[in-house]
Design a protein around this motif. Structure first.
Motif, PDB file in Angstrom:
ATOM      1  N   UNK A  12     -15.920  -1.563  -5.996  1.00  0.00           N
ATOM      2  CA  UNK A  12     -15.557  -2.519  -7.357  1.00  0.00           C
ATOM      3  C   UNK A  12     -14.776  -3.848  -6.558  1.00  0.00           C
ATOM      4  N   UNK A  13     -14.766  -4.578  -7.613  1.00  0.00           N
ATOM      5  CA  UNK A  13     -14.577  -6.174  -7.193  1.00  0.00           C
ATOM      6  C   UNK A  13     -13.346  -6.277  -6.280  1.00  0.00           C
ATOM      7  N   UNK A  14     -12.225  -5.307  -6.917  1.00  0.00           N
ATOM      8  CA  UNK A  14     -10.898  -5.352  -6.293  1.00  0.00           C
ATOM      9  C   UNK A  14     -10.924  -5.071  -4.739  1.00  0.00           C
ATOM     10  N   UNK A  15     -11.540  -4.037  -4.370  1.00  0.00           N
ATOM     11  CA  UNK A  15     -11.639  -3.309  -3.142  1.00  0.00           C
ATOM     12  C   UNK A  15     -12.535  -4.212  -2.290  1.00  0.00           C
ATOM     13  N   UNK A  16     -13.718  -5.009  -2.870  1.00  0.00           N
ATOM     14  CA  UNK A  16     -14.544  -5.754  -2.053  1.00  0.00           C
ATOM     15  C   UNK A  16     -13.592  -7.077  -1.538  1.00  0.00           C
ATOM     16  N   UNK A  17     -12.850  -7.629  -2.488  1.00  0.00           N
ATOM     17  CA  UNK A  17     -12.068  -8.833  -2.113  1.00  0.00           C
ATOM     18  C   UNK A  17     -10.948  -8.574  -1.279  1.00  0.00           C
TER      19      UNK A  17
END
Length: 245
Positions: A12-17
Motif C-alpha cells: 500500500x501507499x504508506x508502506x511504499x513511501x
C-alpha cells in the motif's frame, strides 16, 4: 558500482513511501521496483491534499492518498498501470548537480526501454518521453548525505480516471482537454502493446547496467531498514503528515 536489487510486489501507499524513506536514511546503493495496491495518489511534499485531491472520490473508489518525501506534483499510481522504481545511493556516487543526476538516472532508464523497442529519451528536468509523449516522471530528494530518486514507468494510462481523483475544474474534464492530455502522455501498452512486468524490469535493469555500469545482486531489506520502515509507516498513515499543509 555494486547495487542491491529489490524486486518488490504490491504494497500500500504508506508502506511504499516508508520503505523509500528508510532506504534513503541508510543510503545503501539500491534500486527497488514496486507496485501499489490499492491504487493511490501521492502528492508532492510541498502540496496541500485539500487543494490537489478529490478525497471523496478517492474514498469512493478505494484509492489511498499519501504525501511523498519528494517534491513535484500529484501523481496517480494505478494498481495495474505502472511500475515504480526507487534509486538510492550516497550522494558522492552521483554528479553534484541535481539536474546532472536526474539526467544520468533518467537516461539509463530511457536506454533500458530501448531493449523493449521503445525510442525513449530523457527530456526536461526529470521526464522520459517516447515520440515526444511522457511515459515516465520522477522526483528526487537529498538527505543524510544520500539521494533518493523515485518515479513511475507507465504500463497503461487512464487519464479520465486520474482526473476524477484530482481536483481539477469542471472545464478541465472536458473531452477536448482529456484528449489533449492523452496526446501528451503515453504508455508501454499504447506504444508496443502489452509487455510482461518482468520484461520491463529486466530491460530497465539492463539500462542501469549499461548506462551507469551498475552490477546488481538481488537482496531484501535489512533488519534495520525494516524496523525503520515500520516506524515510518505510522507517520505516512497519519493525518498530521498527510494534511500538514
Amino acid at each position: 558500482m555494486k547495487f542491491r536489487l529489490i524486486i518488490d510486489g504490491y504494497r500500500n501507499a504508506y508502506e511504499n513511501m516508508a520503505i523509500d524513506e528508510a532506504l534513503l536514511f541508510y543510503g545503501k546503493p539500491t534500486i527497488r521496483f514496486y507496485k501499489w495496491r490499492p491504487s493511490a495518489i501521492s502528492i508532492g511534499y510541498f502540496q496541500s491534499i485539500c487543494e490537489e485531491v478529490n478525497l471523496e472520490e478517492c474514498k469512493k473508489q478505494g484509492v489511498d492518498v499519501v504525501r511523498r518525501i519528494t517534491g513535484g506534483g500529484a501523481v496517480y499510481h494505478d494498481e495495474y498501470g505502472e511500475i515504480t522504481y526507487s534509486f538510492v545511493c550516497p550522494k558522492n556516487m552521483l554528479p553534484e548537480k541535481i539536474l546532472d543526476s536526474y539526467k544520468l538516472i533518467c537516461s539509463s532508464i530511457a536506454y533500458g526501454l530501448h531493449f523493449l523497442g521503445l525510442e525513449a529519451k530523457h527530456a526536461g528536468i526529470n521526464d522520459i518521453v517516447v515520440n515526444n509523449k511522457k511515459i515516465s516522471g520522477s522526483a528526487q530528494t537529498r538527505r543524510h548525505e544520500n539521494v533518493l530518486q523515485h518515479g513511475t514507468v507507465l504500463l497503461k494510462v487512464d487519464v479520465r480516471k486520474m482526473f476524477s481523483l484530482l481536483k481539477v475544474g469542471e472545464e478541465k474534464i472536458s473531452d477536448k482537454v482529456i484528449k489533449n492530455i492523452e496526446e501528451r502522455v503515453t504508455s508501454i501498452e499504447k506504444e508496443i502493446g502489452k509487455v510482461k512486468e518482468e520484461e520491463v524490469i529486466e530491460a530497465i535493469k539492463k539500462g542501469f547496467e549499461e548506462g551507469m555500469g551498475i552490477e546488481f545482486h538481488e537482496e531484501g531489506l535489512t533488519k534495520e531498514e525494516m524496523k525503520l520502515a515500520e516506524k515510518l509507516r505510522r507517520k505516512y498513515e497519519s493525518k498530521e503528515w498527510n494534511f500538514k499543509r
